[in-house]
Design a protein around this motif. Sequence first.
Motif, mmCIF file in Angstrom:
data_model
loop_
_atom_site.group_PDB
_atom_site.id
_atom_site.type_symbol
_atom_site.label_atom_id
_atom_site.label_comp_id
_atom_site.label_asym_id
_atom_site.label_seq_id
_atom_site.Cartn_x
_atom_site.Cartn_y
_atom_site.Cartn_z
ATOM 1 N N PHE A 1 0.826 -1.206 0.000
ATOM 2 C CA PHE A 1 0.000 0.000 0.000
ATOM 3 C C PHE A 1 0.865 1.262 0.000
ATOM 4 N N LEU A 2 2.122 1.124 -0.419
ATOM 5 C CA LEU A 2 3.050 2.252 -0.346
ATOM 6 C C LEU A 2 2.607 3.403 -1.239
ATOM 7 N N THR A 3 2.203 3.102 -2.468
ATOM 8 C CA THR A 3 1.778 4.170 -3.386
ATOM 9 C C THR A 3 0.546 4.889 -2.852
ATOM 10 N N ALA A 4 -0.418 4.112 -2.365
ATOM 11 C CA ALA A 4 -1.626 4.731 -1.793
ATOM 12 C C ALA A 4 -1.280 5.603 -0.593
ATOM 13 N N TYR A 5 -0.316 5.166 0.207
ATOM 14 C CA TYR A 5 0.100 5.941 1.394
ATOM 15 C C TYR A 5 0.773 7.254 0.980
ATOM 16 N N LEU A 6 1.672 7.181 -0.004
ATOM 17 C CA LEU A 6 2.387 8.381 -0.427
ATOM 18 C C LEU A 6 1.455 9.386 -1.101
ATOM 19 N N MET A 7 0.459 8.893 -1.823
ATOM 20 C CA MET A 7 -0.457 9.788 -2.528
ATOM 21 C C MET A 7 -1.671 10.172 -1.688
ATOM 22 N N GLY A 8 -1.790 9.576 -0.494
ATOM 23 C CA GLY A 8 -2.914 9.868 0.376
ATOM 24 C C GLY A 8 -2.690 11.090 1.243
ATOM 25 N N PRO A 9 -3.565 11.319 2.206
ATOM 26 C CA PRO A 9 -3.487 12.523 3.041
ATOM 27 C C PRO A 9 -2.266 12.552 3.956
ATOM 28 N N ASP A 10 -1.656 11.391 4.243
ATOM 29 C CA ASP A 10 -0.492 11.368 5.136
ATOM 30 C C ASP A 10 0.709 12.070 4.528
ATOM 31 N N LYS A 11 0.939 11.877 3.227
ATOM 32 C CA LYS A 11 2.097 12.489 2.564
ATOM 33 C C LYS A 11 1.683 13.503 1.508
ATOM 34 N N ASN A 12 0.509 13.318 0.930
ATOM 35 C CA ASN A 12 -0.068 14.312 0.006
ATOM 36 C C ASN A 12 0.849 14.608 -1.179
ATOM 37 N N LEU A 13 1.434 13.551 -1.751
ATOM 38 C CA LEU A 13 2.271 13.695 -2.938
ATOM 39 C C LEU A 13 1.441 13.375 -4.181
ATOM 40 N N THR A 14 1.821 13.945 -5.301
ATOM 41 C CA THR A 14 1.091 13.700 -6.543
ATOM 42 C C THR A 14 1.587 12.418 -7.212
ATOM 43 N N GLU A 15 0.782 11.928 -8.152
ATOM 44 C CA GLU A 15 1.177 10.729 -8.900
ATOM 45 C C GLU A 15 2.479 10.964 -9.659
ATOM 46 N N ALA A 16 2.626 12.119 -10.272
ATOM 47 C CA ALA A 16 3.837 12.419 -11.032
ATOM 48 C C ALA A 16 5.066 12.425 -10.119
ATOM 49 N N GLN A 17 4.934 12.976 -8.910
ATOM 50 C CA GLN A 17 6.065 12.983 -7.982
ATOM 51 C C GLN A 17 6.449 11.572 -7.546
ATOM 52 N N VAL A 18 5.448 10.761 -7.225
ATOM 53 C CA VAL A 18 5.722 9.406 -6.749
ATOM 54 C C VAL A 18 6.347 8.552 -7.846
ATOM 55 N N VAL A 19 5.730 8.566 -9.027
ATOM 56 C CA VAL A 19 6.161 7.675 -10.105
ATOM 57 C C VAL A 19 7.440 8.165 -10.773
ATOM 58 N N SER A 20 7.535 9.462 -11.052
ATOM 59 C CA SER A 20 8.641 9.977 -11.874
ATOM 60 C C SER A 20 9.806 10.544 -11.084
ATOM 61 N N GLU A 21 9.599 10.904 -9.802
ATOM 62 C CA GLU A 21 10.677 11.557 -9.055
ATOM 63 C C GLU A 21 11.129 10.790 -7.817
ATOM 64 N N ILE A 22 10.266 9.954 -7.242
ATOM 65 C CA ILE A 22 10.627 9.240 -6.017
ATOM 66 C C ILE A 22 11.075 7.806 -6.312
ATOM 67 N N TYR A 23 10.223 7.029 -6.970
ATOM 68 C CA TYR A 23 10.546 5.619 -7.204
ATOM 69 C C TYR A 23 11.822 5.413 -8.027
ATOM 70 N N PRO A 24 12.140 6.245 -9.026
ATOM 71 C CA PRO A 24 13.385 6.021 -9.761
ATOM 72 C C PRO A 24 14.646 6.088 -8.902
ATOM 73 N N ILE A 25 14.596 6.795 -7.757
ATOM 74 C CA ILE A 25 15.780 6.913 -6.907
ATOM 75 C C ILE A 25 16.216 5.538 -6.395
ATOM 76 N N TRP A 26 15.248 4.656 -6.114
ATOM 77 C CA TRP A 26 15.601 3.295 -5.674
ATOM 78 C C TRP A 26 16.410 2.576 -6.749
ATOM 79 N N THR A 27 15.972 2.672 -7.994
ATOM 80 C CA THR A 27 16.675 2.001 -9.090
ATOM 81 C C THR A 27 18.097 2.512 -9.228
ATOM 82 N N TYR A 28 18.251 3.842 -9.229
ATOM 83 C CA TYR A 28 19.583 4.423 -9.404
ATOM 84 C C TYR A 28 20.485 4.099 -8.210
ATOM 85 N N SER A 29 19.935 4.136 -7.002
ATOM 86 C CA SER A 29 20.727 3.852 -5.799
ATOM 87 C C SER A 29 21.174 2.393 -5.772
#
Length: 463
Positions: free
Chosen positions: A25-53
């Motif tokens: 439920f990580l995506t739902a948590y990040l895009m929900g009221p707890d973190k209030n991040l947008t889909e573009a931020q989660v998919v295009s700016e946050i998740y790629p950092i794991w791959t590169y790291s």
Amino acid sequence: MSVLYPTLYLCIYGVFSNLRPSEPFLTAYLMGPDKNLTEAQVVSEIYPIWTYSYLALMFPVFLATDFLCYKPVLLLQATSFVVTYVILAKAQGLRTMQLLEFFFGLATASEVAYFSYIYSVVEPAHYRRVTAYCRSAALFGSAAGSLTGQLLLALAQVQLVHLVWVTLASAVVAFVPPWFLPMPKRSLFFHKKPVKVTARQCDYSGALIEKVDHKGPQDNEDLSTVSPSSEETSRSYDLSEVLKMLLADFLHCYRRGPLLAWSLWWALATCGHFQVVNYAQALWEKIRPSSEYLIYNGYVETLSTLLGAVAALLVGHLPVRWTVWGELALCALSLFMAACVLVMGTLKSIWLCYGSYVFFRTTYMLLITVATYEIASSLDMQRYALVFGVNTFVALLLQSLLTLVVVDSVGLGLDIFTQFYVYGGYFALISAVFFIAGLCKLATRRHSDQEVLSTSPADTDST
């Protein structure tokens, strides 16, 4: 007892470090009221950092694991998990979530210590059994975590942030067992086990050492003339020597055709598998928003993990001659995986999406188990880490390129549905590659059989 306690502590660590109720439920948590991040931020700016790291840290962590003899890197992994979930529970903002992905990439890169530690403290006769225990513990922890998260969400109606706290508690429990593990005194490359070898040691790594059993006086005399001293064979190696060992082993292993073919599929398919698994939640969130409906991601992850484990167990009982039909089997099943991914992105039905995801992961687990077995059957234990590490590194390199072009906002930044069209086409391309390889192999085999038949009458006449 020397086998029992390290295996027990490692299995406990494997269960709790993989017991993560919040993960489905990580995506739902990040895009929900707890973190209030947008889909573009989660998919295009946050998740790629794991791959590169993961890509950047994998080789340095691999060397550090061997040099430090495993246990310190296990502790580093346990610490990284705790830091990851502390940040996830307490911190806010895009940059801190990107930092979280870096620490999770460090923890993922450190998995090499978990899967190789046990080989340094038990005898080779126990390798198969303890490997099964450790991998089963990791799978059980993952399945139990997904199921726990779903049950807490559906039955107890807890908030998503509470699942993060449960995951953090599990990570804290996992932090304890590694401290009780014995510190190994040897490793595969930097700190080799003392051995007696003949003059036919064939490369730097000593992986193909010919052991001799001396019984007579003459044998003892021969041993003294061809064997290096115990002091020489047990010395520690510096970085340049270890890199030479790795290069020699790399060239020795990858010149074999069958191993190269299975390794190629491993790298290509693992790259695609990582992408589908990483971004499936974003697709599900788009089709069935968690803010409006009850989601069942935990059940899906649990079922896919358990069916994948069952498929892996069935590999040894399938009546398939993988050495003969391997390429064509990889072609057919890769095409099936492509169809599953395209169904996920095209039909936009959450139930078809869930079902396709389960079939996709189960098929991958079956084939990666076959690939692991086929590769391992032609290697000695000292080369496992190298070949599997190289295959995973190539997969991560391809994934980083795919992420940069398709997902990252620096590249095309495609929407989630278009991404899954790309991933489906990617697996179709893998299928085409192995279709051509299979046809070439069958043609070569048929030509060889015809040559044998054409020469057999002449041989009969001459006799």
